[in-house]
Motif scaffolding. Structure first.
Motif, PDB file in Angstrom:
ATOM      1  N   GLU A 254     -35.124  20.528 -54.914  1.00 44.80           N
ATOM      2  CA  GLU A 254     -35.259  19.470 -53.907  1.00 44.80           C
ATOM      3  C   GLU A 254     -35.461  18.109 -54.567  1.00 44.80           C
ATOM      4  O   GLU A 254     -34.798  17.134 -54.206  1.00 44.80           O
ATOM      5  N   LEU A 255     -36.353  18.039 -55.537  1.00 41.28           N
ATOM      6  CA  LEU A 255     -36.596  16.748 -56.194  1.00 41.28           C
ATOM      7  C   LEU A 255     -35.393  16.298 -57.022  1.00 41.28           C
ATOM      8  O   LEU A 255     -35.144  15.099 -57.140  1.00 41.28           O
ATOM      9  N   SER A 256     -34.640  17.234 -57.563  1.00 37.72           N
ATOM     10  CA  SER A 256     -33.442  16.843 -58.316  1.00 37.72           C
ATOM     11  C   SER A 256     -32.412  16.205 -57.390  1.00 37.72           C
ATOM     12  O   SER A 256     -31.745  15.244 -57.763  1.00 37.72           O
ATOM     13  N   ILE A 257     -32.313  16.701 -56.157  1.00 31.84           N
ATOM     14  CA  ILE A 257     -31.398  16.114 -55.173  1.00 31.84           C
ATOM     15  C   ILE A 257     -31.891  14.727 -54.762  1.00 31.84           C
ATOM     16  O   ILE A 257     -31.153  13.752 -54.799  1.00 31.84           O
ATOM     17  N   SER A 258     -33.147  14.645 -54.378  1.00 31.84           N
ATOM     18  CA  SER A 258     -33.663  13.383 -53.832  1.00 31.84           C
ATOM     19  C   SER A 258     -33.806  12.300 -54.897  1.00 31.84           C
ATOM     20  O   SER A 258     -33.611  11.125 -54.613  1.00 31.84           O
ATOM     21  N   MET A 259     -34.146  12.691 -56.131  1.00 34.40           N
ATOM     22  CA  MET A 259     -34.393  11.694 -57.176  1.00 34.40           C
ATOM     23  C   MET A 259     -33.225  11.543 -58.140  1.00 34.40           C
ATOM     24  O   MET A 259     -33.302  10.793 -59.100  1.00 34.40           O
ATOM     25  N   GLU A 260     -32.152  12.287 -57.868  1.00 37.43           N
ATOM     26  CA  GLU A 260     -30.947  12.251 -58.695  1.00 37.43           C
ATOM     27  C   GLU A 260     -31.261  12.523 -60.163  1.00 37.43           C
ATOM     28  O   GLU A 260     -30.882  11.775 -61.067  1.00 37.43           O
ATOM     29  N   LEU A 261     -31.978  13.622 -60.388  1.00 35.50           N
ATOM     30  CA  LEU A 261     -32.326  14.090 -61.725  1.00 35.50           C
ATOM     31  C   LEU A 261     -31.856  15.531 -61.867  1.00 35.50           C
ATOM     32  O   LEU A 261     -31.571  16.190 -60.877  1.00 35.50           O
ATOM     33  N   GLN A 262     -31.813  16.010 -63.088  1.00 29.72           N
ATOM     34  CA  GLN A 262     -31.559  17.425 -63.311  1.00 29.72           C
ATOM     35  C   GLN A 262     -32.861  18.188 -63.062  1.00 29.72           C
ATOM     36  O   GLN A 262     -33.940  17.667 -63.336  1.00 29.72           O
ATOM     37  N   PRO A 263     -32.782  19.422 -62.563  1.00 30.40           N
ATOM     38  CA  PRO A 263     -34.007  20.194 -62.335  1.00 30.40           C
ATOM     39  C   PRO A 263     -34.909  20.283 -63.567  1.00 30.40           C
ATOM     40  O   PRO A 263     -36.133  20.223 -63.452  1.00 30.40           O
ATOM     41  N   ILE A 264     -34.327  20.382 -64.752  1.00 26.50           N
ATOM     42  CA  ILE A 264     -35.133  20.471 -65.978  1.00 26.50           C
ATOM     43  C   ILE A 264     -35.923  19.175 -66.218  1.00 26.50           C
ATOM     44  O   ILE A 264     -37.045  19.209 -66.722  1.00 26.50           O
ATOM     45  N   GLU A 265     -35.345  18.041 -65.826  1.00 26.54           N
ATOM     46  CA  GLU A 265     -36.057  16.768 -65.965  1.00 26.54           C
ATOM     47  C   GLU A 265     -37.259  16.706 -65.028  1.00 26.54           C
ATOM     48  O   GLU A 265     -38.322  16.199 -65.396  1.00 26.54           O
ATOM     49  N   VAL A 266     -37.087  17.221 -63.835  1.00 26.11           N
ATOM     50  CA  VAL A 266     -38.188  17.277 -62.863  1.00 26.11           C
ATOM     51  C   VAL A 266     -39.294  18.167 -63.422  1.00 26.11           C
ATOM     52  O   VAL A 266     -40.474  17.802 -63.419  1.00 26.11           O
ATOM     53  N   LYS A 267     -38.907  19.327 -63.925  1.00 24.76           N
ATOM     54  CA  LYS A 267     -39.881  20.268 -64.485  1.00 24.76           C
ATOM     55  C   LYS A 267     -40.657  19.626 -65.630  1.00 24.76           C
ATOM     56  O   LYS A 267     -41.887  19.725 -65.680  1.00 24.76           O
ATOM     57  N   GLU A 268     -39.969  18.969 -66.529  1.00 24.27           N
ATOM     58  CA  GLU A 268     -40.633  18.335 -67.666  1.00 24.27           C
ATOM     59  C   GLU A 268     -41.639  17.280 -67.214  1.00 24.27           C
ATOM     60  O   GLU A 268     -42.745  17.208 -67.746  1.00 24.27           O
ATOM     61  N   ARG A 269     -41.268  16.482 -66.228  1.00 22.64           N
ATOM     62  CA  ARG A 269     -42.197  15.465 -65.702  1.00 22.64           C
ATOM     63  C   ARG A 269     -43.453  16.106 -65.134  1.00 22.64           C
ATOM     64  O   ARG A 269     -44.565  15.668 -65.404  1.00 22.64           O
ATOM     65  N   ILE A 270     -43.263  17.152 -64.365  1.00 25.43           N
ATOM     66  CA  ILE A 270     -44.404  17.814 -63.728  1.00 25.43           C
ATOM     67  C   ILE A 270     -45.302  18.480 -64.770  1.00 25.43           C
ATOM     68  O   ILE A 270     -46.520  18.295 -64.757  1.00 25.43           O
ATOM     69  N   LEU A 271     -44.707  19.213 -65.687  1.00 24.78           N
ATOM     70  CA  LEU A 271     -45.508  19.917 -66.694  1.00 24.78           C
ATOM     71  C   LEU A 271     -46.241  18.946 -67.619  1.00 24.78           C
ATOM     72  O   LEU A 271     -47.382  19.215 -68.020  1.00 24.78           O
ATOM     73  N   ASN A 272     -45.621  17.821 -67.927  1.00 23.81           N
ATOM     74  CA  ASN A 272     -46.310  16.792 -68.725  1.00 23.81           C
ATOM     75  C   ASN A 272     -47.512  16.244 -67.970  1.00 23.81           C
ATOM     76  O   ASN A 272     -48.578  16.040 -68.554  1.00 23.81           O
ATOM     77  N   GLN A 273     -47.357  16.006 -66.684  1.00 23.46           N
ATOM     78  CA  GLN A 273     -48.468  15.466 -65.881  1.00 23.46           C
ATOM     79  C   GLN A 273     -49.597  16.478 -65.710  1.00 23.46           C
ATOM     80  O   GLN A 273     -50.752  16.088 -65.659  1.00 23.46           O
ATOM     81  N   ILE A 274     -49.259  17.741 -65.625  1.00 27.43           N
ATOM     82  CA  ILE A 274     -50.286  18.790 -65.511  1.00 27.43           C
ATOM     83  C   ILE A 274     -50.984  18.994 -66.847  1.00 27.43           C
ATOM     84  O   ILE A 274     -52.120  19.447 -66.905  1.00 27.43           O
ATOM     85  N   GLY A 275     -50.282  18.662 -67.940  1.00 28.29           N
ATOM     86  CA  GLY A 275     -50.853  18.858 -69.275  1.00 28.29           C
ATOM     87  C   GLY A 275     -50.574  20.239 -69.841  1.00 28.29           C
ATOM     88  O   GLY A 275     -51.359  20.738 -70.638  1.00 28.29           O
ATOM     89  N   VAL A 276     -49.460  20.829 -69.437  1.00 29.84           N
ATOM     90  CA  VAL A 276     -49.098  22.173 -69.911  1.00 29.84           C
ATOM     91  C   VAL A 276     -47.668  22.212 -70.450  1.00 29.84           C
ATOM     92  O   VAL A 276     -47.045  23.269 -70.455  1.00 29.84           O
ATOM     93  N   ALA A 277     -47.174  21.094 -70.917  1.00 34.68           N
ATOM     94  CA  ALA A 277     -45.767  21.009 -71.320  1.00 34.68           C
ATOM     95  C   ALA A 277     -45.425  21.922 -72.474  1.00 34.68           C
ATOM     96  O   ALA A 277     -44.279  22.326 -72.641  1.00 34.68           O
ATOM     97  N   ASN A 278     -46.396  22.295 -73.270  1.00 30.95           N
ATOM     98  CA  ASN A 278     -46.096  23.091 -74.473  1.00 30.95           C
ATOM     99  C   ASN A 278     -46.379  24.589 -74.311  1.00 30.95           C
ATOM    100  O   ASN A 278     -46.413  25.299 -75.290  1.00 30.95           O
ATOM    101  N   ILE A 279     -46.591  25.063 -73.068  1.00 35.80           N
ATOM    102  CA  ILE A 279     -46.797  26.521 -72.918  1.00 35.80           C
ATOM    103  C   ILE A 279     -45.623  27.168 -72.200  1.00 35.80           C
ATOM    104  O   ILE A 279     -44.825  26.566 -71.581  1.00 35.80           O
TER     105      ILE A 279
END
Length: 169
Positions: free
Chosen positions: A144-169
């Motif tokens: 959904e966010l990839s459609i609305s924000m015109e990003l690839q799903p992996i880019e959305v995931k990376e943004r979210i995981l970085n903000q949660i602080g779990v990007a490296n697990i």
């Protein structure tokens, strides 16, 4: 009512493209009744027919880019799911998932990733239940966010995981 060419979100399905809004041409079907012909984005070989007045399937428009940015900006404030009893975990995940809301999906994602981080520090793994509902929540939210924000799903995931602080697990 949704229009042809519009992206919508359906519970239990995820993001769909409304291919058409038309009477269904089948024997035994009331012709005055309109149906959506939906193309699930994660299952291109499938078509879903749902009456426009279907009350059993939650359907809504994909959120706007502005709403998506606001949602991601509020990630720190989004609470994890409070699951007091382990036996209720699946029930809570399922209920949250089926509400068809981005905030709920984010709650599942945040809850499971923080739980995973804790489990890894203890030398353990997350449960199959955690994995199952994390996968669904990620599938729905990232698409959904990839459609609305015109990003690839992996880019959305990376943004979210970085903000949660779990990007490296």
């Amino acid at each position: 009512m949704f229009e042809k060419g519009e992206y919508i979100v359906c519970n239990n399905i995820g993001v769909c493209l409304v291919e058409d809004v038309t009477p269904k041409d089948m024997d035994g079907v009331v012709q005055e009744r309109l149906y959506y012909i939906l193309q699930p984005l994660d299952s291109v070989d499938s078509k879903i027919y749902s009456s426009v007045d279907n009350k059993k399937m939650a359907m809504r428009k994909v959120i706007s880019s502005r709403e998506g940015n606001r949602l991601l900006g509020s990630l720190e404030d989004i609470e994890t799911l409070d699951i007091e009893f382990e036996k209720r975990r699946e029930e809570i995940y399922k209920t949250t998932l089926h509400k068809c809301e981005c905030t709920g999906w984010l709650q599942i994602i945040k809850t499971v990733y923080l739980r995973k981080k804790e489990k890894i520090s203890q030398g353990k793994k997350i449960t199959a239940t955690d994995t199952k509902y994390l996968k669904k929540a990620e599938e729905y939210l990232y698409r959904e966010l990839s459609i609305s924000m015109e990003l690839q799903p992996i880019e959305v995931k990376e943004r979210i995981l970085n903000q949660i602080g779990v990007a490296n697990i």
